[in-house]
Design an enzyme around this catalytic site. Structure first.
Site, mmCIF file in Angstrom:
data_model
loop_
_atom_site.group_PDB
_atom_site.id
_atom_site.type_symbol
_atom_site.label_atom_id
_atom_site.label_comp_id
_atom_site.label_asym_id
_atom_site.label_seq_id
_atom_site.Cartn_x
_atom_site.Cartn_y
_atom_site.Cartn_z
ATOM 1 N N ASP A 1 30.556 72.268 -33.930
ATOM 2 C CA ASP A 1 31.427 73.410 -34.186
ATOM 3 C C ASP A 1 31.517 74.309 -32.954
ATOM 4 O OD1 ASP A 1 33.137 75.029 -35.640
ATOM 5 O OD2 ASP A 1 31.765 75.272 -37.328
ATOM 6 N N ASP B 1 39.911 74.855 -41.302
ATOM 7 C CA ASP B 1 39.033 75.419 -42.324
ATOM 8 C C ASP B 1 39.779 75.673 -43.628
ATOM 9 O OD1 ASP B 1 36.835 75.355 -40.718
ATOM 10 O OD2 ASP B 1 36.768 77.505 -40.305
#
Length: 721
Positions: free
Chosen positions: A473, A542
Site C-alpha cells: 500500500d 478503495d
C-alpha cells in the site's frame, strides 16, 4: 515486423501498424503513423510555404520553418513555437539543435535499469536507434523505436549522452513526441479522484494546449499516464485510434497541442514543473518507455491490442496467465479492531465457502491501533494477535488457504520508533513544518540507506514467514520536497525516488518469485504500466460499491487486462457510498475481475453465505474465461443506464449485464455479442444458437422491475450433431 530503409525514408512496421520517418533538412520528420503502409511516394506531402510569423533557419528559403514541420522532437528557441519536448539549460541559455547523424538496427528490446521496460521472451522484436547530435553542446540524443511481430505496438524511449566537460541541467525530456497532420481528432483520457478513479473523459481537441498531469510523486487517483487519440467519430467498433501509454509511476504529463495550422503535437513524459536532472560530463540519462498501441477497427480492438501486449511484454511472465486466487481481506470486516479469534473465525467461514487466500490487512504490527501511528515499526504485535505470526499463518494454511500480508513500506508515522531514531529519513524541508497525509510522511527513497532498510525489512518477512501474497500500500503523496540543501538535488529527488522504488521492486520480485504482489495506493492511486511490470495485480479502488465499480472496472480494462484488476464483494450499506445493492449484483461485478471478498463473513445470514458459496463455485468454473479471456464492451439501448460486456475464452463465453435504475414502459433490452465464431453453436440455458444469430440479432435480457439489477449469462460452445 520489419524495419526498412529506402533512401532517406525509415519504415518502422509492427503488425498492421506503421511509422514512417524521413531524414529531411538534417532532421527527422513524420510522414505517417497509423495503418500499415509498405510503400511511400510522398502522396500526403507537406507543402512548404511562407507561413506568417513562422521563422526560417535559412535566409534564402522562407518556406521551410521548424514551426510548421511534422517532427518527433520539439526543440526550444530556434523557431518552433510549439511546446518543446526537450529543454536543456547550459550556462548561457536553454537552446538546442539536435540534427540527424546516423542510425543502427538490432534484434531485441532495449533495457535501462532500474527503469521498467517491456521484455521479449520469444525474440520477436527489432529496434532502430536514431542518433542525433548537437555539436554546439556536444550532446548525443538517441531515439529508440522497437517493433513487435505479433502486436500492433511500437515502444520507444530517448537517451541523452553528455560528451562535453560542462554540467548541464535537463529541465524537460519527454519520452515520446509526435506531430500529426490536420484532422478533427478526439482525445480520451482517464481522470477522476480517490474512490472514482479512471473516469473516461472524451474531448474534442480545439486550438490550444490540453494536458493531464500529476505532480504528486505518483501517477495519482485523478489521472492515468496515457492518452488515446482517435478520429472524430471513433467508437468501440469503428475508427483509427492510438493509445500512448507512459511506463512510469511518478510525476508525468500527457499533452496535446493544436497549433495555428490545426496540426496536432502529442507528447508524454516527466511533468516538467517538478523535474530537473543534472547531467554530468560523460554521463547519460534515459527517459521511461512509452508504449504506442494502434487499432484501425475501433476502441474495443485497441483494448485487445493493449491487453495482449501487457500480458506478453509487461506483466511478469510467471504471472501473466496464472489464475489469481479468490481472497478474503479482513479490512472492511474488522478495520483495526481484530484479534486472533476474530481472524480465525473469519478464516473458518472463508474455508467453508471455498475461498483460497486469506489476507491480513493493516494493524498487525507495532503500536498500530489506528492510522495515526507506528508506520515503519515492522515488528509483529504478538500481544494483539495473542500468538506469533507464524501460528496465525499455520492456522490459515491448515485450512487449505494461502496467506497474505499488508505492508506500507514507503511511509513513516511521526509517532513511531523509526521516526524517533531516523527523523531525517522522511522527505522534508528543514525550516518548514511537515505536511501530513493520514498523519504520516513519505520516506526518502533517494537515500540509499532508506531503500536498503525497505529491502531488508521485506526480505526478513518473506524469508522468515510462509507468506504467499503481499498487498503493498501507499497512502501518501510526496510534498515538502527539500531534503537536500540545493535546488538541483531537490528537483532530482522525485525521479530518484522512483528509480529507487523500481530497484526495490526488482530486487524483491526476483528474490521471491513465488510471492504474488498486489499494488495498492489508497486504491488506484498508482495504477500504471510501471507498477504492472513488477506487481501483476492492482487494487482498482478503495470504493467497493458495485454500481461505482461499473465505471471503475470498465475504464480500468479499457487499456489494462482483466487479470490485473482486483475486485471485491463488500457489505451493504456500502462503506464508501452508503448504497444498498443486491448480493447477486455485487457478486456479478466482483466476478468480472479477480474475485475477492471484503466483508465480515461471520455476520452474514445462512442464505447469504449459501449464495456466496454458489457464486464462488461458479466463478472457479469460469475463472479461465474471465481472467484469461478477451474482454469486450457491448452496446446497450440505454448506455447511461445499462452496461454489458463479454469475455471469450477457450471454454466458452460469459456475458454480464447491469441495469442501474428501473424504468417503466420499455421493451426488453437486446444485447448483440461480438467476435463469436459465425458457424459455431452456443448453448444458453438449454437453448442452442449460432454465433451468427447472437452477433447479428443478439438476445433479449429479461429485466426485473428493481434497481441495481444484474444478470450473468454463460454460453457453452457445443459440437454440432
Amino acid at each position: 515486423m520489419t524495419i526498412q530503409i529506402k533512401d532517406s525514408l525509415f519504415f518502422i512496421h509492427s503488425k498492421g501498424f506503421s511509422l514512417i520517418l524521413e531524414q529531411y533538412h538534417d532532421y527527422l520528420m513524420v510522414r505517417h503513423i497509423g495503418k500499415n503502409v509498405t510503400s511511400y511516394n510522398n502522396s500526403n506531402r507537406l507543402i512548404n510555404k511562407d507561413h506568417a510569423f513562422s521563422p526560417a533557419p535559412y535566409a534564402d528559403d522562407r518556406t521551410f520553418s521548424m514551426d510548421t514541420q511534422r517532427q518527433i522532437l520539439g526543440q526550444q528557441g530556434l523557431g518552433d513555437f510549439r511546446l518543446a519536448s526537450i529543454v536543456i539549460a547550459n550556462k548561457k541559455n536553454q537552446l538546442s539543435d539536435f540534427k540527424y547523424k546516423s542510425y543502427r538496427i538490432y534484434d531485441g528490446v532495449p533495457e535501462e535499469k532500474p527503469l521498467p521496460f517491456p521484455y521479449d521472451l520469444n525474440q520477436q522484436t527489432q529496434t532502430i536507434v536514431f542518433e542525433l547530435v548537437d555539436n554546439v553542446l556536444d550532446l548525443t540524443l538517441e531515439i529508440h523505436f522497437t517493433v513487435y511481430e505479433e502486436s500492433s505496438t511500437i515502444s520507444t524511449y530517448r537517451k541523452l549522452i553528455n560528451h562535453s566537460n560542462e554540467r548541464l541541467m535537463i529541465k524537460k525530456f519527454d519520452s515520446f513526441m509526435i506531430d500529426l497532420e490536420p484532422h478533427d481528432y478526439t482525445s480520451i483520457t482517464f481522470q477522476g479522484a480517490y474512490g472514482r478513479e479512471k473516469e473516461m473523459v472524451r474531448s474534442k481537441i480545439n486550438q490550444g494546449i490540453h494536458s493531464i498531469a500529476s505532480n504528486r510523486g505518483a501517477s495519482g487517483h485523478g489521472q492515468t499516464p496515457s492518452i488515446i487519440l482517435g478520429e472524430k467519430d471513433v467508437n468501440d467498433s469503428y475508427g483509427e485510434c492510438l493509445a500512448i501509454q507512459l511506463m512510469y509511476s511518478g510525476n508525468f504529463h500527457a499533452t496535446v497541442q493544436k497549433n495555428q495550422l490545426r496540426e496536432l503535437r502529442a507528447s508524454i513524459g516527466f511533468e516538467p514543473s517538478v523535474f530537473g536532472w543534472e547531467l554530468s560530463p560523460q554521463d547519460s540519462f534515459a527517459t521511461p518507455a512509452t508504449i504506442i498501441n494502434f487499432s484501425s477497427q475501433g476502441l474495443n480492438h485497441l483494448s485487445h491490442v493493449s491487453h495482449q501486449f501487457i500480458l506478453d511484454h509487461i506483466v511478469r511472465p510467471e504471472y501473466a496467465r496464472q489464475e489469481r486466487p479468490i481472497l478474503i481481506n479482513n479490512w472492511e470486516a474488522t478495520y483495526f479492531d481484530f484479534n486472533f479469534d476474530k481472524l480465525t473465525d473469519l478464516a473458518d467461514k472463508a474455508q467453508n465457502l471455498g475461498i483460497e487466500l486469506f489476507v491480513l490487512d493493516d494493524g498487525w504490527f507495532g503500536n498500530r491501533f489506528d492510522d495515526n501511528r507506528a508506520l515503519g515499526d515492522w515488528t509483529v504485535n504478538e500481544e494483539k494477535l495473542s500468538h506469533s505470526l507464524d501460528h496465525l499463518i499455520e492456522e490459515v494454511h491448515g485450512r487449505g488457504m494461502k496467506f497474505g500480508l499488508w505492508f506500507e513500506p514507503e511511509m513513516i508515522s511521526v509517532d513511531s520508533d523509526l521516526f524517533r531514531q531516523h527523523p531525517d529519513w522522511a522527505i522534508q524541508v528543514a525550516d518548514r513544518p511537515h505536511t501530513y497525509s493520514r498523519n504520516q510522511l513519505v520516506l526518502d527513497l533517494s537515500k540509499p540507506e532508506v531503500a536498503d532498510y525497505i529491502k531488508e525489512t521485506l526480505s526478513h518477512y518473506l524469508s522468515t514467514y510462509k507468506i504467499d501474497y503481499v498487498k503493498w500500500d501507499m497512502n501518501g503523496n510526496i510534498t515538502n520536497v527539500g531534503s537536500y540543501n540545493n535546488l538541483k538535488e531537490n528537483l532530482m529527488l522525485p525521479h530518484k525516488y522512483m528509480l529507487a522504488l523500481y530497484d526495490i521492486f526488482d530486487y524483491l520480485t526476483n528474490k521471491f518469485p513465488d510471492v504474488l504482489f498486489e499494488s495498492c495506493a489508497g486504491g488506484g492511486g498508482r495504477n500504471d504500466l510501471g507498477i504492472m511490470r513488477y506487481f501483476p495485480q492492482v487494487w482498482t479502488s478503495d470504493n467497493t460499491d458495485a454500481i461505482s465499480r461499473i465505471q471503475l472496472q470498465n475504464s480500468m480494462t479499457f487499456l489494462y487486462p482483466t487479470i490485473t484488476m482486483g475486485s471485491h464483494v463488500s457489505a451493504v450499506p456500502n462503506h464508501q457510498t452508503g448504497r444498498i445493492t443486491p448480493l447477486e449484483t455485487r457478486n456479478h461485478m466482483a466476478m468480472s475481475g479477480n474475485l475477492g471478498y471484503e466483508l465480515d463473513l461471520t455476520q452474514l445470514s445462512d442464505s447469504e453465505l449459501s449464495e456466496i458459496k454458489e457464486n464462488i463455485a461458479l466463478y472457479k468454473s469460469i475463472r479461465p474465461i474471465i481472467q484469461l479471456g478477451e474482454r469486450t464492451r457491448l452496446e446497450t439501448v440505454h448506455p447511461t443506464n445499462e452496461f454489458a460486456y463479454q469475455f471469450i475464452g477457450d471454454e466458452g463465453v460469459v456475458v454480464t449485464y447491469i441495469k442501474v435504475l428501473s424504468d417503466v414502459e420499455f421493451t426488453e433490452s437486446v444485447v448483440r455479442l461480438k467476435d463469436l465464431e459465425k458457424d459455431a453453436l452456443y448453448e444458453v440455458d438449454g437453448d442452442i444458437y449460432s454465433g451468427e444469430e447472437l452477433m447479428v440479432l443478439g438476445f433479449v435480457i429479461p429485466v426485473k422491475q428493481e434497481d441495481f439489477y444484474s444478470k450473468q449469462i454463460i454460453l457453452k460452445k457445443v459440437e454440432e450433431k
